[in-house]
Scaffold this motif. Structure first.
Motif, PDB file in Angstrom:
ATOM      1  N   LYS A 166       0.927  -1.188   0.039  1.00  0.00           N
ATOM      2  CA  LYS A 166      -0.102  -0.040  -0.108  1.00  0.00           C
ATOM      3  C   LYS A 166       0.796   1.333  -0.004  1.00  0.00           C
ATOM      4  CE  LYS A 166      -4.072  -1.923   2.043  1.00  0.00           C
ATOM      5  NZ  LYS A 166      -5.004  -1.696   0.895  1.00  0.00           N
ATOM      6  N   LYS A 167       1.942   1.228   0.771  1.00  0.00           N
ATOM      7  CA  LYS A 167       2.806   2.353   0.954  1.00  0.00           C
ATOM      8  C   LYS A 167       3.689   2.399  -0.621  1.00  0.00           C
ATOM      9  CE  LYS A 167       3.933   2.951   5.841  1.00  0.00           C
ATOM     10  NZ  LYS A 167       4.943   3.157   6.584  1.00  0.00           N
ATOM     11  N   SER A 168       3.810   1.499  -1.420  1.00  0.00           N
ATOM     12  CA  SER A 168       4.424   1.437  -2.552  1.00  0.00           C
ATOM     13  C   SER A 168       3.452   2.086  -3.709  1.00  0.00           C
ATOM     14  CB  SER A 168       4.798  -0.046  -2.980  1.00  0.00           C
ATOM     15  OG  SER A 168       5.322  -0.031  -4.353  1.00  0.00           O
ATOM     16  N   GLU A 169       2.076   1.675  -3.475  1.00  0.00           N
ATOM     17  CA  GLU A 169       1.207   2.470  -4.280  1.00  0.00           C
ATOM     18  C   GLU A 169       1.177   3.786  -4.301  1.00  0.00           C
ATOM     19  OE1 GLU A 169      -2.178   0.087  -3.402  1.00  0.00           O
ATOM     20  OE2 GLU A 169      -1.618  -1.923  -4.382  1.00  0.00           O
ATOM     21  N   ALA A 170       1.297   4.266  -3.085  1.00  0.00           N
ATOM     22  CA  ALA A 170       1.055   5.655  -2.601  1.00  0.00           C
ATOM     23  C   ALA A 170       2.094   6.254  -3.296  1.00  0.00           C
ATOM     24  CB  ALA A 170       1.249   5.951  -1.146  1.00  0.00           C
ATOM     25  N   ILE A 171       3.598   5.657  -3.310  1.00  0.00           N
ATOM     26  CA  ILE A 171       4.610   6.169  -3.891  1.00  0.00           C
ATOM     27  C   ILE A 171       4.606   6.039  -5.591  1.00  0.00           C
ATOM     28  CG2 ILE A 171       7.308   5.745  -4.288  1.00  0.00           C
ATOM     29  CD1 ILE A 171       7.240   4.677  -1.391  1.00  0.00           C
ATOM     30  N   GLU A 172       4.028   5.145  -5.868  1.00  0.00           N
ATOM     31  CA  GLU A 172       3.856   5.146  -7.344  1.00  0.00           C
ATOM     32  C   GLU A 172       2.816   6.326  -8.112  1.00  0.00           C
ATOM     33  OE1 GLU A 172       2.126   1.274  -8.280  1.00  0.00           O
ATOM     34  OE2 GLU A 172       3.894   0.360  -7.623  1.00  0.00           O
ATOM     35  N   VAL A 201      12.508   5.794   4.166  1.00  0.00           N
ATOM     36  CA  VAL A 201      13.372   4.932   3.536  1.00  0.00           C
ATOM     37  C   VAL A 201      13.077   3.515   3.273  1.00  0.00           C
ATOM     38  CG1 VAL A 201      15.692   3.837   4.050  1.00  0.00           C
ATOM     39  CG2 VAL A 201      15.530   6.113   4.766  1.00  0.00           C
ATOM     40  N   VAL A 202      12.560   2.863   4.248  1.00  0.00           N
ATOM     41  CA  VAL A 202      11.990   1.602   4.136  1.00  0.00           C
ATOM     42  C   VAL A 202      11.101   1.593   2.869  1.00  0.00           C
ATOM     43  CG1 VAL A 202      10.574  -0.471   5.254  1.00  0.00           C
ATOM     44  CG2 VAL A 202      12.546   0.604   6.353  1.00  0.00           C
ATOM     45  N   PRO A 203       9.775   2.328   2.828  1.00  0.00           N
ATOM     46  CA  PRO A 203       8.732   2.264   1.750  1.00  0.00           C
ATOM     47  C   PRO A 203       9.647   2.268   0.370  1.00  0.00           C
ATOM     48  CG  PRO A 203       7.958   3.352   3.612  1.00  0.00           C
ATOM     49  CD  PRO A 203       9.509   3.099   3.817  1.00  0.00           C
ATOM     50  N   TYR A 204      10.591   3.255   0.505  1.00  0.00           N
ATOM     51  CA  TYR A 204      11.313   3.715  -0.972  1.00  0.00           C
ATOM     52  C   TYR A 204      12.192   2.247  -1.490  1.00  0.00           C
ATOM     53  CZ  TYR A 204       9.306   8.182  -2.109  1.00  0.00           C
ATOM     54  OH  TYR A 204       8.297   9.008  -2.336  1.00  0.00           O
ATOM     55  N   LYS A 205      12.853   1.774  -0.510  1.00  0.00           N
ATOM     56  CA  LYS A 205      13.575   0.573  -0.762  1.00  0.00           C
ATOM     57  C   LYS A 205      12.746  -0.379  -1.468  1.00  0.00           C
ATOM     58  CE  LYS A 205      17.737   1.052   2.204  1.00  0.00           C
ATOM     59  NZ  LYS A 205      18.642   0.292   1.020  1.00  0.00           N
ATOM     60  N   PHE A 206      11.534  -0.603  -0.739  1.00  0.00           N
ATOM     61  CA  PHE A 206      10.812  -1.847  -1.123  1.00  0.00           C
ATOM     62  C   PHE A 206       9.997  -1.352  -2.452  1.00  0.00           C
ATOM     63  CE2 PHE A 206       6.359  -3.351  -1.758  1.00  0.00           C
ATOM     64  CZ  PHE A 206       6.570  -4.679  -1.391  1.00  0.00           C
ATOM     65  N   ALA A 207       9.628   0.036  -2.546  1.00  0.00           N
ATOM     66  CA  ALA A 207       8.976   0.396  -3.940  1.00  0.00           C
ATOM     67  C   ALA A 207      10.016   0.176  -5.078  1.00  0.00           C
ATOM     68  CB  ALA A 207       8.378   1.761  -3.948  1.00  0.00           C
ATOM     69  N   TRP A 208      11.212   0.678  -4.780  1.00  0.00           N
ATOM     70  CA  TRP A 208      12.312   0.743  -5.749  1.00  0.00           C
ATOM     71  C   TRP A 208      12.487  -0.746  -6.216  1.00  0.00           C
ATOM     72  CZ3 TRP A 208      15.152   4.163  -8.614  1.00  0.00           C
ATOM     73  CH2 TRP A 208      16.345   3.646  -9.158  1.00  0.00           C
ATOM     74  N   MET A 230      16.140  -6.249  -2.973  1.00  0.00           N
ATOM     75  CA  MET A 230      16.198  -4.650  -2.377  1.00  0.00           C
ATOM     76  C   MET A 230      14.653  -4.773  -1.608  1.00  0.00           C
ATOM     77  SD  MET A 230      16.867  -1.619  -2.230  1.00  0.00           S
ATOM     78  CE  MET A 230      18.041  -1.136  -3.564  1.00  0.00           C
ATOM     79  N   GLN A 231      13.626  -5.490  -1.697  1.00  0.00           N
ATOM     80  CA  GLN A 231      12.380  -5.654  -1.045  1.00  0.00           C
ATOM     81  C   GLN A 231      12.778  -6.315   0.250  1.00  0.00           C
ATOM     82  OE1 GLN A 231       8.886  -6.900  -3.205  1.00  0.00           O
ATOM     83  NE2 GLN A 231      10.205  -6.909  -4.901  1.00  0.00           N
ATOM     84  N   GLN A 232      13.647  -7.482   0.147  1.00  0.00           N
ATOM     85  CA  GLN A 232      14.134  -7.969   1.493  1.00  0.00           C
ATOM     86  C   GLN A 232      14.800  -7.132   2.263  1.00  0.00           C
ATOM     87  OE1 GLN A 232      12.651 -10.818   2.734  1.00  0.00           O
ATOM     88  NE2 GLN A 232      11.664 -10.834   0.701  1.00  0.00           N
ATOM     89  N   GLU A 233      15.647  -6.422   1.703  1.00  0.00           N
ATOM     90  CA  GLU A 233      16.286  -5.390   2.466  1.00  0.00           C
ATOM     91  C   GLU A 233      15.515  -4.422   3.468  1.00  0.00           C
ATOM     92  OE1 GLU A 233      18.887  -2.907   0.386  1.00  0.00           O
ATOM     93  OE2 GLU A 233      20.373  -4.770  -0.487  1.00  0.00           O
ATOM     94  N   ALA A 234      14.522  -4.016   2.869  1.00  0.00           N
ATOM     95  CA  ALA A 234      13.354  -3.275   3.402  1.00  0.00           C
ATOM     96  C   ALA A 234      12.987  -3.916   4.644  1.00  0.00           C
ATOM     97  CB  ALA A 234      12.309  -2.905   2.400  1.00  0.00           C
ATOM     98  N   PHE A 235      12.512  -5.189   4.324  1.00  0.00           N
ATOM     99  CA  PHE A 235      12.041  -5.847   5.589  1.00  0.00           C
ATOM    100  C   PHE A 235      12.952  -6.012   6.639  1.00  0.00           C
ATOM    101  CE2 PHE A 235       8.911  -7.894   2.292  1.00  0.00           C
ATOM    102  CZ  PHE A 235       7.715  -7.143   2.701  1.00  0.00           C
TER     103      PHE A 235
END
Length: 412
Positions: free
Chosen positions: A154-160, A329-336, A345-350
């Motif tokens: 959901k945070k990724s969708e907001a970033i998109e 930072v975490v949401p942008y790592k996941f979204a990227w 990169m998604q696992q880095e965020a988690f």
């Protein structure tokens, strides 16, 4: 009766001990209730129903009153043309598809003890709380993993959406999100408006001068005026801002948007703006560094900055830095990672969330009062999402915990 309860009765087949009929008297035999749909569209897909000896396969829609069909606009939606049975508590109106075809309806009959479920539904929160307190295993690891990924999604969708507004410029989008989070809830909106009104590219042209960065941001905040420039330093900022305002054709936001009531001086908007200016001054290509660095200590050092001397070198605290990491930072790592098909990169965020201490707020405190163990930010984000997206929206039967709790009550 809530519609959610009627869906539950259908899903669990609690009506099977009683004969069912359509509103025009034809016998109804439910072979399969179908698959519960949690997204837009009919409530159940792929149901198999025998009506008056003829077997039908299709979708089922459930409403408390048949007239809700029209309240929800289904008569204009082709997604509901394949409804083989409209299950209702009260058939107060005949309903039709977009093509004018009448939809078979059934006033669902079920044992009166189902009213017990209705009483539970009336106080869902306390029922869940009592059960979770005595059965913490209901919150199993698989469901928590689903919740955490869903929150990041959901945070990724907001970033998109923000990227679309900024011509897919990741650095500008990150700057806007970071500014919002520098407002720390109370001043999130004015900080975000300030960033949107002051493009990052303008600030980058003057990154080498902290004075000019402060002048541009402070001036754009609407807080720097001839009336508030009461000392030499603020007058210098005002002079610099007037120059920059003309150079970039800038327009400040409304200064009355900022809040400071019951706020400690170190959290005043002027101090936060000065700290934000210092961050942009001290770090070139901030977003690129955020993507490159995965060590929590290094990330904390990146965001642990102080305001300039005028603001008594007010330093941003550790807990505030962690909030910025969790929400920016975490949401942008996941979204990227999602945008570039990088599971790493998604696992880095988690992984970062699991290293950061849990947030402290009223939602987390509610869960801890139930005896839920919240060890880190991954846990706190998980339970914040569960509360916001399920509990307060009464999506009990969409929730794995809710299904288990009501199933336990039914069996007992």
């Amino acid at each position: 009766m809530p519609e959610l309860l009627l869906q539950y009765i259908w899903f669990k087949g609690l009506f099977r001990s009683m004969l069912q009929f359509t509103t025009d008297g034809k016998p109804v035999e439910v072979i399969s209730v179908g698959q519960h749909n949690f997204d837009q569209g009919p409530d159940f897909f792929g149901a198999v129903i025998r009506i008056d000896g003829i077997e039908w396969t299709g979708n089922v829609e459930i409403h408390v009153k048949a007239s809700d069909w029209y309240k929800h606009g289904h008569q204009r939606d082709k997604a509901y043309d394949n409804i083989i049975l409209h299950v209702v508590r009260q058939a107060d109106k005949q309903v039709f598809t977009t093509e004018g075809k009448a939809v078979p309806q059934c006033e669902l009959r079920y044992p009166e003890n189902s009213q017990y479920l209705a009483s539970l539904m009336a106080d869902r929160t306390s029922v869940c709380a009592q059960q979770l307190f005595t059965h913490p295993e209901l919150l199993h690891a698989d469901w928590k993993d689903v919740l955490l990924r869903d929150r990041m999604q959901k945070k990724s969708e907001a970033i998109e959406m923000l990227l679309q507004q900024n011509h897919n410029a990741w650095e500008q989008a990150f700057y806007v999100t970071l500014a919002h989070n520098f407002g720390f809830h109370t001043n999130g909106l004015p900080f975000e408006l300030l960033a949107k009104q002051t493009p990052l590219v303008f600030l980058q042209k003057h990154r080498s001068s902290l004075l000019q960065l402060e002048a541009m941001l402070y001036g754009q905040s609407g807080l720097l005026t001839p009336e508030t420039a009461t000392d030499d330093y603020r007058q210098r900022l005002l002079t610099e801002y007037e120059f920059l305002r003309k150079k970039f054709s800038l327009t400040p936001i409304d200064g009355s948007l900022w809040k400071r009531m019951r706020m400690r001086p170190q959290n005043f908007p002027e101090v936060r703006i000065a700290q934000f200016a210092s961050l942009l001054h001290n770090t070139e290509s901030l977003f690129a560094k955020v993507l490159q660095v995965n060590d929590l200590k290094q990330l904390r050092e990146l965001f642990t900055i102080s305001a300039s001397n005028y603001w008594h070198n007010a330093k941003i605290g550790r807990s505030a830095v962690d909030v910025l990491l969790i929400n920016s930072v975490v949401p942008y790592k996941f979204a990227w990672g999602k945008a570039h098909s990088s599971e790493e990169m998604q696992q880095e965020a988690f992984g970062l969330l699991k290293q950061i201490p849990a947030e402290k707020n009223h939602i987390v405190e509610k869960w801890e009062m139930l005896g839920v163990q919240i060890d880190n930010a991954a846990d706190s984000q998980t339970f914040i999402h569960l509360y916001q997206d399920y509990c307060i929206r009464h999506r009990c039967f969409n929730c794995d915990v809710g299904y288990q709790i009501f199933y336990v009550h039914e069996q007992n």
